[in-house]
Design a protein around this motif. Structure first.
Motif, PDB file in Angstrom:
ATOM      1  N   THR A  23       0.910  -0.965   0.103  1.00  0.00           N
ATOM      2  CA  THR A  23       0.094  -0.040  -0.086  1.00  0.00           C
ATOM      3  C   THR A  23       0.900   1.149  -0.105  1.00  0.00           C
ATOM      4  O   THR A  23       1.944   1.283   0.800  1.00  0.00           O
ATOM      5  CB  THR A  23      -0.979   0.079   1.187  1.00  0.00           C
TER       6      THR A  23
ATOM      7  N   VAL B 112       1.130   5.257   0.878  1.00  0.00           N
ATOM      8  CA  VAL B 112       0.481   6.245   1.477  1.00  0.00           C
ATOM      9  C   VAL B 112       1.087   7.525   1.325  1.00  0.00           C
ATOM     10  O   VAL B 112       2.367   7.828   1.060  1.00  0.00           O
ATOM     11  CB  VAL B 112       0.409   6.014   2.888  1.00  0.00           C
TER      12      VAL B 112
ATOM     13  N   VAL C 275      -4.226   0.050   4.256  1.00  0.00           N
ATOM     14  CA  VAL C 275      -3.305   0.154   5.216  1.00  0.00           C
ATOM     15  C   VAL C 275      -3.415  -0.968   6.131  1.00  0.00           C
ATOM     16  O   VAL C 275      -2.219  -1.723   6.582  1.00  0.00           O
ATOM     17  CB  VAL C 275      -3.585   1.385   6.211  1.00  0.00           C
ATOM     18  N   GLU C 276      -4.571  -1.394   6.614  1.00  0.00           N
ATOM     19  CA  GLU C 276      -4.684  -2.481   7.634  1.00  0.00           C
ATOM     20  C   GLU C 276      -4.418  -3.864   7.003  1.00  0.00           C
ATOM     21  O   GLU C 276      -4.022  -4.735   7.705  1.00  0.00           O
ATOM     22  CB  GLU C 276      -5.947  -2.698   8.146  1.00  0.00           C
TER      23      GLU C 276
ATOM     24  N   ILE D   7       3.994  -1.034   3.711  1.00  0.00           N
ATOM     25  CA  ILE D   7       3.339   0.168   3.466  1.00  0.00           C
ATOM     26  C   ILE D   7       4.655   1.206   3.031  1.00  0.00           C
ATOM     27  O   ILE D   7       5.849   1.342   3.624  1.00  0.00           O
ATOM     28  CB  ILE D   7       2.932   0.613   4.869  1.00  0.00           C
TER      29      ILE D   7
ATOM     30  N   LEU E  36       0.593   4.681  11.198  1.00  0.00           N
ATOM     31  CA  LEU E  36       0.585   3.499  10.343  1.00  0.00           C
ATOM     32  C   LEU E  36       0.941   2.251  11.109  1.00  0.00           C
ATOM     33  O   LEU E  36       0.348   1.228  11.080  1.00  0.00           O
ATOM     34  CB  LEU E  36       1.446   3.609   9.242  1.00  0.00           C
TER      35      LEU E  36
ATOM     36  N   ASN F  70      -1.592  -0.952  11.651  1.00  0.00           N
ATOM     37  CA  ASN F  70      -0.909  -2.087  11.272  1.00  0.00           C
ATOM     38  C   ASN F  70       0.447  -2.502  11.642  1.00  0.00           C
ATOM     39  O   ASN F  70       1.426  -2.251  11.260  1.00  0.00           O
ATOM     40  CB  ASN F  70      -1.060  -2.040   9.720  1.00  0.00           C
TER      41      ASN F  70
ATOM     42  N   ILE G 197       7.105  -0.794   6.942  1.00  0.00           N
ATOM     43  CA  ILE G 197       7.182   0.668   6.727  1.00  0.00           C
ATOM     44  C   ILE G 197       8.248   1.091   5.924  1.00  0.00           C
ATOM     45  O   ILE G 197       9.488   1.094   6.552  1.00  0.00           O
ATOM     46  CB  ILE G 197       6.578   1.446   7.743  1.00  0.00           C
TER      47      ILE G 197
END
Length: 263
Positions: free
Chosen positions: A3, A5, A43-44, A49, A69, A73, A78
């Motif tokens: 994902t 962001v 996000v979840e 991410i 974030l 999650n 990240i």
């Protein structure tokens, strides 16, 4: 599952209240999904991410978003980027995705399972579980949901309305978007035979089986920035039926909620 962001727009997207139709990101006139719902769902469920455009926000803002974030999650990896530049090896052919793990990786699920996510006091990002085995007065709880504090970024969980003894309710809130639906039938509302079979199949349910209410209860998770847990808990407690109301005919209580078809 990756994902991306947008660091610059993340907060605005959560609070926009816009739908995909408003953004012209769908041609389906029946698609009523909110941007914030879609963003939080992505996000979840992700296991990676990418926080992009960090060059357009301050280091402090980027750190705060990363912490949020991680709270939404905890299992996700990240990565940060500018202009979407990352090492392709971080996301290609990793064979890292695990559907079962992703399905259970969201912060609200971990809180629901009482796997508390440590607070990050530096940025005021916290989460907590509200759990009570008494029914909500439908009108008071509806009014609570209608005026949620803006500090709540994400809330999700199951609720028990006094006027709907058959069906469990599910509330899912992301930013300004709130979705309500049935979460199925309470086991306590099943026939005796069905109850016994369910308890046999799910022995852990017996440990929280109330002698009068069965499995009916309220379990709501809240994630936000600068949350006043005591105030939110106090407001929710005021939504529960009073001792006097518990003795009354619950069917006569005012109920502004839509019908839930649990069976």
């Amino acid at each position: 599952m990756v994902t991306v962001v947008d660091a610059l727009r993340f907060a605005d997207d959560l609070e926009s209240g816009e739908t995909l139709l408003d953004r012209k990101q769908t041609e389906d006139e029946q698609d009523e999904r909110d941007v914030s719902d879609l963003l939080i769902d992505q996000v979840e469920f992700a296991d990676v991410i990418i926080l992009n455009k960090i060059d357009l926000v301050s280091a402090e803002a980027a750190d705060a978003i990363k912490v949020l974030l991680k709270t939404l999650n905890p299992e996700a990896k990240i990565l940060t980027a500018s202009y979407g530049q990352i090492d392709p090896l971080d996301i290609l052919n990793t064979k890292a995705f695990d559907f079962e793990k992703a399905s259970q990786g969201a912060g609200w699920i971990k809180e629901l399972n009482e796997e508390h996510i440590p607070e990050t006091e530096e940025y005021g990002i916290t989460s907590f579980l509200y759990k009570r085995q008494h029914p909500f007065h439908p009108k008071r709880f509806y009014e609570f949901l209608s005026e949620l504090p803006e500090e709540i970024v994400r809330s999700k969980g199951f609720f028990w309305l006094a006027t709907k003894e058959q069906s469990a309710g599910l509330v899912s809130q992301a930013g300004k978007s709130i979705q309500l639906q049935s979460a199925g039938t309470w086991v306590a509302a099943l026939t005796e035979e069905e109850q016994q079979q369910t308890l046999k199949d799910e022995p852990e349910l017996s440990s929280r089986w109330h002698p009068e209410w069965g499995d009916r209860l309220n379990e709501l998770v809240f994630i936000g920035i600068g949350l006043d847990q005591e105030a939110i808990t106090r407001e929710l407690d005021q939504c529960l039926l009073t001792e006097e109301e518990l003795k009354s005919d619950w069917r006569k209580l005012e109920d502004p909620f839509p019908d839930f078809s649990g069976r």
